[in-house]
Design a protein around this motif. Structure first.
Motif: not given
Length: 594
Positions: A350-357, A371-375, A397-400
């Motif tokens: 459910q954790l995914e990355l979003r990218f900001q230019l 940038l990490l987001r939780w869906h 946080v280590h796993d994240i």
């Protein structure tokens, strides 16, 4: 009576019975002091001849053990005075060989009276040596057993003492404290406070200096805690670096006032430096407090709520004390639910990355920040700042960090095969706590090698303020990564003194100016001065400067004139899914491509 008559037969049978029973018949004339019938069998056993014995009592008295003569005299007196029905005595006789042999005497007076005196004294003697030796052996064994029992009692007392004592610090242990708390909870008239005291970052001390130094530190902490309480109070070490203090309410002002003063004393004395050999260590503490009976009337409720209060103190900055309140329990429940959901999120992707230019001064794409987001299946898309503090507190946080790093490196690896994207770098937020692990640098380099990523394409942004004592371990990892080509950025720069301390002590390639100074950069002279100062410091140190949270053309123009090297913010794009970002870079005018 005729010889050979019935009486003679009875006498013979009696003598045979006495002999068969191992008895030696004797008769003494006490008036004449003679043995009218000597105990010939007894003397024969002892090795004496009839001639040596004679017919007087003198020889008999001569071979009696001196220690046994009083017992014989007492037995005779008791019989004479009527306190005993017959004469009974046990004594030792000296054999010709010198050995002492035990015998018993039983006798009665057959003629005479108290008035006329005793004269004809008849009895039997028999050998009790074997029995006596068995008794002596049993007595010896009993004495040995008694001594062993005394030793066992001493050992049990020592073990009982040890069972309630912490072997390292000499304080009471968990068991002893729980017993004391049980006694407290059975008292209806007493007020008291239970303080959970925990050292901040004690694990780091063990990791850096070793457990021997850590143990010495714990002993010094125990001594300091003892100086903070009165003789009626109690301190125990529950385990590790956790101590429990029981303070009874007394005097004026109420129990809370007493406990607040105690907490202040404890925090103050724990915060003083510790000298261990050539080392000067710092070890602050946090305290959680639960009051009896206000916060609980059982051992379980008091210890649980003091622990909850300790958790709140640590979350709010450490080196603090907090009293329990009911809101803490609800908050902990919510956080526990969040932690469980977060664990599930890690397993179900459910954790995914979003990218900001990110762009340079010519507005050309130079990279992006992951940038990490939780869906979340119910709440939708959740920003990292809503759950990262709980992830840090729970250890997730280590796993994240590992998840983010692997996904980022996989993305960079994919970009290396696309001519229009291979020039982009990727910035990844990583908590400062990740640098506590000695394996962080090898793990990152292994991921880069796995996905075929040039190290300079990865930029690690430290997103958490580093404490001064973390600089040594962090700098080792940072230096190693930079030597291999990985770039390191200091995020949120300018928001505290620790940023300048980090710049002084650690090695960076880039500094990101925090958005709080960008939002009002066109109008606020303080923000302008801070930004100018940071840019000047970075120029002197040869560091690249990137401004984040740039949202308007006016902000960008000001920052361009101030000398900022790169930009990130909504003016150039929101955090986007990877495919959308990639499409945007490909669709950008040729003049804006890197």
């Amino acid at each position: 009576m005729l010889n050979g008559g019935p009486a003679s037969d009875d006498h013979e049978r009696l003598l045979l019975a006495i002999e068969a029973a191992g008895l030696d018949l004797w008769e003494n004339d006490l008036v004449a002091g003679k043995a009218t019938l000597p105990a010939t069998r007894t003397f024969r056993e002892l090795g004496y001849s009839r001639e040596e014995v004679g017919d007087t009592l003198a020889f008999w008295l001569e071979i009696i053990h001196p220690d046994d003569r009083p017992a014989i005299e007492n037995a005779l007196v008791a019989y004479r005075d009527g306190r005993s029905d017959n004469y009974r005595a046990e004594f030792r006789l000296r054999a010709r060989s010198g050995e002492w042999v035990w015998y018993a005497n039983y006798g009665k007076v057959m003629s005479g009276s108290v008035e006329t005196g005793l004269n004809r004294f008849i009895g039997v003697t028999f050998n009790i040596n074997e029995r006596k030796h068995r008794e002596e052996e049993l007595a010896r064994i009993n004495r040995l057993l008694s001594a062993q029992n005394q030793q066992l009692d001493q050992m049990n007392a020592h073990l009982e003492m040890l069972s309630g004592t912490d072997p390292l610090t000499g304080l009471f242990n968990r068991r002893a404290m729980n017993e004391c708390l049980h006694r407290l909870t059975r008292s209806a008239e007493c007020e008291a406070g239970v303080l959970f005291v925990d050292l901040d970052d004690f694990k780091k001390t063990n990791d850096i200096y070793g457990h021997d130094i850590g143990d010495i530190l714990l002993c010094q902490v125990a001594q300091r805690l003892q100086s903070c309480i009165s003789a009626d109070d109690m301190i125990a070490r529950f385990g590790g670096d956790e101590f429990v203090v029981l303070i009874h309410g007394r005097g004026e002002g109420g129990v809370r006032t007493i406990l607040e003063a105690a907490c202040e004393r404890i925090l103050n004395i724990l915060g003083q430096p510790y000298v261990i050999g050539d080392l000067l260590l710092n070890a602050c503490g946090s305290i959680g407090v639960a009051c009896f009976p206000t916060h609980g009337t059982t051992v379980e409720s008091l210890t649980k709520r003091a622990d909850i209060a300790l958790y709140r103190a640590k979350r709010q900055g450490r080196s603090l004390y907090r009293f329990f309140d009911s809101g803490m329990e609800l908050d902990l429940y919510n956080r526990d639910s969040l932690e469980k959901a977060l664990r599930a999120a890690l397993k179900t992707r459910q954790l995914e990355l979003r990218f900001q230019l990110q762009v340079d001064r010519n507005l050309r794409p130079i990279g992006a920040e992951a940038l990490l987001r939780w869906h979340h299946p119910v709440r939708g898309l959740i920003g990292a700042m809503e759950f990262l503090p709980d992830a840090v507190a729970s250890g997730l946080v280590h796993d994240i960090d590992n998840l983010v790093l692997e996904n980022a490196c996989a993305t960079l690896g994919k970009w290396q095969h696309d001519p229009e994207l291979r020039g982009l770098s990727l910035s990844v937020n990583i908590t400062a706590r990740a640098f506590d692990s000695p394996s962080i640098a090898p793990a990152i380099l292994a991921l880069l090698a796995k996905f075929g990523v040039p190290p300079e394409k990865l930029c690690l942004e430290i997103t958490e303020q580093l404490e001064t004592r973390s600089f040594v371990t962090a700098n080792t990892a940072i230096t190693h990564l930079r030597e291999q080509g990985v770039r390191i950025a200091l995020d949120d720069c300018g928001t505290g003194f620790s940023s300048l301390e980090s710049l002084k002590s650690l090695s960076f390639d880039q500094v990101k100016i925090d958005g709080v100074f960008i939002r009002d950069i066109n109008t606020n002279t303080v923000s302008q001065a801070i930004v100018a100062g940071l840019i000047g410091i970075c120029r002197a140190m040869g560091l690249q400067v990137l401004a984040e949270c740039v949202e308007t053309p006016d902000q960008m123009e000001y920052l361009l004139e101030a000398g900022v090297d790169g930009f990130q913010g909504y003016l150039f794009g929101m955090p986007l899914p990877c495919a959308v970002l990639e499409a945007g870079v490909r669709d950008a005018p040729q003049s804006q491509r890197g």
